[in-house]
Design an enzyme around this catalytic site. Sequence first.
Site, PDB file in Angstrom:
ATOM      1  N   SER A  72      52.500  91.974   5.286  1.00  0.00           N
ATOM      2  CA  SER A  72      51.863  93.278   5.459  1.00  0.00           C
ATOM      3  C   SER A  72      51.175  93.359   6.814  1.00  0.00           C
ATOM      4  O   SER A  72      50.030  93.802   6.936  1.00  0.00           O
ATOM      5  CB  SER A  72      50.874  93.555   4.329  1.00  0.00           C
ATOM      6  OG  SER A  72      50.376  94.860   4.436  1.00  0.00           O
ATOM      7  N   HIS A  84      57.724  94.796  11.520  1.00  0.00           N
ATOM      8  CA  HIS A  84      56.605  94.861  10.582  1.00  0.00           C
ATOM      9  C   HIS A  84      57.024  94.067   9.351  1.00  0.00           C
ATOM     10  O   HIS A  84      57.947  94.437   8.644  1.00  0.00           O
ATOM     11  CB  HIS A  84      56.280  96.309  10.207  1.00  0.00           C
ATOM     12  CG  HIS A  84      55.084  96.413   9.317  1.00  0.00           C
ATOM     13  ND1 HIS A  84      53.804  96.458   9.814  1.00  0.00           N
ATOM     14  CD2 HIS A  84      54.964  96.432   7.963  1.00  0.00           C
ATOM     15  CE1 HIS A  84      52.953  96.526   8.811  1.00  0.00           C
ATOM     16  NE2 HIS A  84      53.633  96.515   7.669  1.00  0.00           N
ATOM     17  N   CYS A  85      56.336  92.966   9.108  1.00  0.00           N
ATOM     18  CA  CYS A  85      56.685  92.074   8.001  1.00  0.00           C
ATOM     19  C   CYS A  85      56.072  92.617   6.721  1.00  0.00           C
ATOM     20  O   CYS A  85      54.849  92.700   6.599  1.00  0.00           O
ATOM     21  CB  CYS A  85      56.171  90.656   8.289  1.00  0.00           C
ATOM     22  SG  CYS A  85      56.600  89.468   7.020  1.00  0.00           S
ATOM     23  N   LEU A  86      56.912  92.986   5.765  1.00  0.00           N
ATOM     24  CA  LEU A  86      56.420  93.496   4.492  1.00  0.00           C
ATOM     25  C   LEU A  86      55.818  92.377   3.655  1.00  0.00           C
ATOM     26  O   LEU A  86      54.936  92.623   2.839  1.00  0.00           O
ATOM     27  CB  LEU A  86      57.546  94.180   3.731  1.00  0.00           C
ATOM     28  CG  LEU A  86      58.093  95.453   4.377  1.00  0.00           C
ATOM     29  CD1 LEU A  86      59.276  95.977   3.596  1.00  0.00           C
ATOM     30  CD2 LEU A  86      57.016  96.506   4.485  1.00  0.00           C
TER      31      LEU A  86
END
Length: 178
Positions: free
Chosen positions: A97, A92-94
């Site tokens: 998002s 999950h790429c912060l």
Amino acid sequence: FILYEIHGYSAVYFITLALGTFCLFNIVANLLHMILIDTSIYATKELMTVERFKKDETAKDWSFCEKCELIVPPRSWHCSTCNVCILKRDHHCLFASNCIGFYNHRHFISFLIYFFIGATYCFIYNSYYIWILHVNTYLNWFSPLQMIFPMFMIFLRNAEMTLFIYMLVLIGSLFSGV
């Protein structure tokens, strides 16, 4: 070649402008693709039903996700942030998002490559600006302190934002390169 000028601008200027625009376009386009492309199990053509799961021999590798309460394809993982199962979930790429999975993984890799090229390109030009063109301004005992503690220096005195941006570009280049 370098001495050739059009309206006062050299060929190096136009090459730099073209390469910078190309990198910027690819960074933004790949980031938008990374954000907008759905990688969840709902992006597939059809969902597996319980009746089809019981009858279909090729669906033996499929599994039941207890959180989604759906039958999901192999190599699908449930993301607790997105609250949905993702096909071939990488992470999950912060920054975006969004989950990086089957449909947007190539855009994530392209984004990292172009961001690394663009950040390294900016770092080289900033280094030339700071340490060659304006060496008298930045070569003092206060510059390393500004580079190590940039936010503190902003509050302490009217600090140069150039060194702060220089360090941000260096950090961005290192993180995307690694």
